[in-house]
Design an enzyme around this catalytic site. Sequence first.
Site, PDB file in Angstrom:
ATOM      1  N   ASN A 107      -8.266  -1.013  13.598  1.00  0.00           N
ATOM      2  CA  ASN A 107      -9.643  -1.311  13.183  1.00  0.00           C
ATOM      3  C   ASN A 107      -9.731  -2.608  12.379  1.00  0.00           C
ATOM      4  OD1 ASN A 107      -8.464  -0.625  10.788  1.00  0.00           O
ATOM      5  ND2 ASN A 107      -9.789   1.135  10.340  1.00  0.00           N
ATOM      6  N   ASP A 141       0.839  -1.198   0.000  1.00  0.00           N
ATOM      7  CA  ASP A 141       0.000   0.000   0.000  1.00  0.00           C
ATOM      8  C   ASP A 141       0.875   1.250   0.000  1.00  0.00           C
ATOM      9  OD1 ASP A 141       0.942   0.067   2.623  1.00  0.00           O
ATOM     10  OD2 ASP A 141      -0.994  -0.306   3.546  1.00  0.00           O
ATOM     11  N   HIS A 197      -7.850  -3.398   9.732  1.00  0.00           N
ATOM     12  CA  HIS A 197      -7.512  -3.315   8.311  1.00  0.00           C
ATOM     13  C   HIS A 197      -6.255  -4.126   7.983  1.00  0.00           C
ATOM     14  CE1 HIS A 197      -4.940   0.670   8.609  1.00  0.00           C
ATOM     15  NE2 HIS A 197      -4.199  -0.386   8.863  1.00  0.00           N
ATOM     16  N   GLU A 250      -9.840  -1.161   4.501  1.00  0.00           N
ATOM     17  CA  GLU A 250     -10.498  -0.730   5.723  1.00  0.00           C
ATOM     18  C   GLU A 250     -11.753  -1.573   5.956  1.00  0.00           C
ATOM     19  OE1 GLU A 250      -8.787   1.167   7.505  1.00  0.00           O
ATOM     20  OE2 GLU A 250      -8.360   3.143   6.671  1.00  0.00           O
TER      21      GLU A 250
HETATM   22  P1  PGA Z   1       1.365  -0.037  12.518  1.00  0.00           P
HETATM   23  O1  PGA Z   1       0.369  -0.220  11.317  1.00  0.00           O
HETATM   24  O2  PGA Z   1       2.358  -1.130  12.404  1.00  0.00           O
HETATM   25  O3  PGA Z   1       1.976   1.301  12.309  1.00  0.00           O
HETATM   26  O4  PGA Z   1       0.547  -0.140  13.773  1.00  0.00           O
HETATM   27  C1  PGA Z   1      -0.098  -1.491  11.050  1.00  0.00           C
HETATM   28  C2  PGA Z   1      -1.097  -1.424   9.934  1.00  0.00           C
HETATM   29  O5  PGA Z   1      -1.829  -0.441   9.858  1.00  0.00           O
HETATM   30  O6  PGA Z   1      -1.152  -2.361   9.139  1.00  0.00           O
END
Ligand code: PGA
Length: 246
Positions: A134, A68, A136, A141
């Site tokens: 959340n 992403d 994702h 999302e």
């Molecule tokens: P983070 O993000 O490692 O910064 O918590 C994880 C994600 O959003 O996949």
Amino acid sequence: MAADVRVVSRDHFGTASLTAFLELMAPFASPVVGLATGNTPGPFYASLHREVGHGRASLADLRPFAIDEYVGRADHPCSNREFFARHWDTIPGARAVHQFEVTATDLAAEAVRFAALLEAAGGLDVVVLGIGLNGHLAFNEPGSASDSVSRLTALTETTRESARPCWGDATPTHGLTLGLAEILEARRALLLVNGAAKAAVLHRALAGPVSSECPASFLQEHPALTVVADDAAAACWVQSSREASD
Ligand code: PGA
């Protein structure tokens, strides 16, 4: 098949993640690998850097793809492009990561271009994933269908909140992401999770209902999922597994 869940101490998170990664890559001669960014995989990339530096691992045959990217300034220090510049490109022998080009004038077309590039490479052999608060996966999302494909997507407030400490006023509203289809089709999946803040969502992902409301829950149906979680992130899952076996 049940997931291979490895619970490790915080200090061993990086090395355990690397061990799992090398195991998952081993069957493939020239693996196509999707790479996570964010706070979670920092210890993983540090371990990888160390092992390759000592000649104990090699990335020469690995074909890396981003999963992403934020739709923001490509050269912003918080972009995934800059993340890879710091954590990946500095590893000896690592090939350049195929990335979403957020400077493209037509971002929807850019998502299609990227998916076609991945498909031409044969799809993902291994995908390294983090999980959002959340639920994702990449920027899929809540609400994302399991057959969603690479696309431009709106970021939720939760995701933007997580990004804000780094991006500040420039916090992106959108992202480009591989879809759940391309991610779940990976032949092997490695989910990395650390920190107490992720305990509830990891439990939801591994033991809650399989639903678009928690995109990571689709991993329950993946035939070859390995999870590396530190003690804090695994707390709810460990407790519920104990209760279930009592
Ligand atoms: P983070 O993000 O490692 O910064 O918590 C994880 C994600 O959003 O996949």
